[in-house]
Write an enzyme that holds these catalytic residues in place. Structure first.
Site, short mmCIF file in Angstrom:
data_model
loop_
_atom_site.label_atom_id
_atom_site.label_comp_id
_atom_site.label_asym_id
_atom_site.label_seq_id
_atom_site.Cartn_x
_atom_site.Cartn_y
_atom_site.Cartn_z
N GLU A 178 0.80 -1.22 0.00
CA GLU A 178 0.00 0.00 0.00
C GLU A 178 0.84 1.28 0.00
O GLU A 178 0.60 2.20 0.77
CB GLU A 178 -0.96 -0.01 1.19
CG GLU A 178 -1.89 -1.21 1.18
CD GLU A 178 -2.77 -1.31 2.43
OE1 GLU A 178 -2.68 -0.41 3.29
OE2 GLU A 178 -3.51 -2.29 2.54
N ASN A 223 1.79 -5.10 -3.20
CA ASN A 223 0.40 -5.39 -2.86
C ASN A 223 -0.36 -4.09 -2.57
O ASN A 223 0.14 -3.23 -1.85
CB ASN A 223 0.36 -6.30 -1.63
CG ASN A 223 -1.01 -6.87 -1.34
OD1 ASN A 223 -1.65 -7.44 -2.21
ND2 ASN A 223 -1.46 -6.72 -0.10
N HIS A 263 -10.85 -6.15 -1.83
CA HIS A 263 -11.90 -5.94 -0.83
C HIS A 263 -13.06 -5.27 -1.56
O HIS A 263 -13.07 -4.04 -1.75
CB HIS A 263 -11.39 -5.06 0.31
CG HIS A 263 -10.30 -5.70 1.11
ND1 HIS A 263 -10.52 -6.82 1.89
CD2 HIS A 263 -8.99 -5.39 1.25
CE1 HIS A 263 -9.38 -7.17 2.49
NE2 HIS A 263 -8.44 -6.33 2.11
N GLU A 293 -6.63 -10.67 -1.05
CA GLU A 293 -7.40 -10.43 0.17
C GLU A 293 -8.89 -10.35 -0.12
O GLU A 293 -9.60 -9.50 0.42
CB GLU A 293 -6.92 -9.15 0.86
CG GLU A 293 -5.43 -9.14 1.18
CD GLU A 293 -4.96 -7.86 1.86
OE1 GLU A 293 -5.80 -7.13 2.43
OE2 GLU A 293 -3.74 -7.59 1.85
N ASP A 295 -12.72 -10.40 -0.17
CA ASP A 295 -13.95 -10.55 0.61
C ASP A 295 -14.98 -9.59 0.02
O ASP A 295 -14.64 -8.75 -0.81
CB ASP A 295 -13.76 -10.34 2.12
CG ASP A 295 -13.07 -9.03 2.48
OD1 ASP A 295 -13.12 -8.07 1.68
OD2 ASP A 295 -12.49 -8.95 3.57
#
Length: 413
Positions: A178, A223, A263, A293, A295
């Site tokens: 990030e 990432n 996300h 990641e 979801d």
């Protein structure tokens, strides 16, 4: 590809037909996983063995997995069994972040990370490292100890110690996490962070070179989040991430992959053209892409559980299917495996009605949600590019992975 409105309508019909049992296919109403269970007696669905996400992924040369919590692997049988059955790739949710692994400047605590490596070795799984350099999850001592004079030394020492501890055992490392934020107002798009303030923009290159030296076998990854959708904000950030990656490649920095966190929100459009073109451009540069990641945030969804599940399953089918259509997408991980322990039930993302989020493949009782079957269907759309080499089981958490057969170059290069 069906619209979310169509899925909601179908779910409403399903709900009107009668209640469904735990572990049924409620809400996922497309193709073979439709309404055939509506009038059946409640029953559990077997998703182990050949019916698991892991088996379907391995048959298509893919890595599939989830973020894990080490104490749950050791202390909760249902959690451990689900992770063992469904994943061939694990990543530590928190155990390898700075605050957890380095409680004091001269002290490292590898116990939680070691437990994950031990579990993975026992169950023939690979492990991703998360993460070596991030502006969050820094230990309490960081602010008073790290200065412009010693920041570079401390960063390199940290990476060499942590990546060196696990050298030869990791599938990949999120080396820098990030680092891009266009709202910071910098021409290079970098986030204003302690690392940028203390070292300057070269900290990113420094981190990758240190990781390569410490663990030459791991795939080294950048990432980031908020780069999936085609909104103006995410389009801009995605472009800045691409510029960063191109700068790294031009300067000979050893980067192997880009992680797309994913996300997503059940009430937003499923990502499409912009992200697909981004993935393809990375592939042209010789880079792998990992969905790291995944979801689905459903805090704004209204309706019955079946209606909510239908909208969530829609995302779990269409988004992975789009990503897995690209051959350089080689791994997919969800951020957690069960709704019981999702971060999305925290204060920042909690539903206004107080209901728990239904955001992961398994519900809070470890029964497969409609999202599970949608994700498995998405995996089945993948055109096989070879097979994932199984890992020999071992009781030694540091035993090098010994494939039974040679893995494709894209998995172990």
């Amino acid at each position: 590809m069906r619209t979310r409105r169509e899925f909601m309508k179908m779910a409403a019909v399903t709900a009107a037909a009668g209640p469904l049992g735990a572990g049924s296919l409620s809400g996922w109403a497309e193709g073979k996983h439709g309404q055939k269970h509506v009038n059946e007696a409640p029953k559990l669905v077997d998703v182990s063995g050949a019916q698991s996400l892991r088996a379907h992924a391995e048959a298509r040369g893919l890595l599939v997995g989830c973020a894990v919590v080490s104490e749950k692997l050791d202390g909760e049988t249902a959690y451990a069994n689900t992770v063992a059955a469904q994943a061939n790739l694990l990543v530590a949710e928190n155990a390898m972040k700075w605050k957890a692994i380095r409680p004091f400047p001269a002290q490292f605590d590898f116990r939680a990370g070691d437990e994950i490596l031990n579990f993975a070795a026992t169950h023939g799984q690979r492990v991703r490292g998360h993460n070596l350099c991030w502006h969050e999850a820094l230990p309490d001592w960081f602010e008073t100890t790290v200065t412009k004079e010693n920041a570079q030394q401390i960063l390199v020492e940290h990476i060499q110690t942590v990546a060196g501890h696990y050298a030869g055992k990791m599938h990949s490392w999120d080396v820098v996490n990030e680092a891009v934020d266009p709202t910071s107002g910098r021409a290079d798009g970098l986030r204003k962070s302690p690392w940028l303030d203390l070292i300057g923009p070269d900290y990113i290159e420094l981190a990758f070179h240190a990781a390569k030296q410490a663990d030459p076998m791991a795939l080294l990854t950048y990432n980031d989040y908020g780069i999936e959708e085609d909104s103006a904000e995410q389009t801009e950030k995605r472009a800045q991430v691409m510029l960063l990656v191109r700068r790294l490649k031009a300067r000979g920095v050893p980067i192997d992959a880009v992680g797309v966190q994913s996300h997503l929100s059940a009430t937003d459009p499923v990502p499409g053209t912009g992200l697909r073109n981004f993935v393809r451009e990375l592939g042209q540069m010789g880079l792998q892409v990992f969905v790291t990641e995944l979801d689905v945030n459903e805090r704004k969804l209204e309706g019955t559980v079946q209606q909510r599940d239908a909208a969530i399953a829609h995302v779990y089918r269409d988004y992975p299917a789009m990503m897995l259509a690209e051959p350089n997408v080689t791994a997919l991980l969800t951020w957690g495996i069960t709704d019981r322990y999702t971060w999305l039930d925290g204060p920042k993302f909690a539903r206004a009605d107080g209901k728990p989020q239904r955001c992961l493949p398994f519900d809070s009782d470890y029964q497969p949600a409609p999202a599970f079957f949608a994700l498995r269907d998405a995996i089945d759309t993948r055109v096989s590019k070879g097979t994932v080499a199984p890992v020999e089981k071992s009781s030694d958490p540091y035993a090098p992975f010994t494939p039974k057969t040679a893995a494709p170059k894209t998995e172990e290069q």
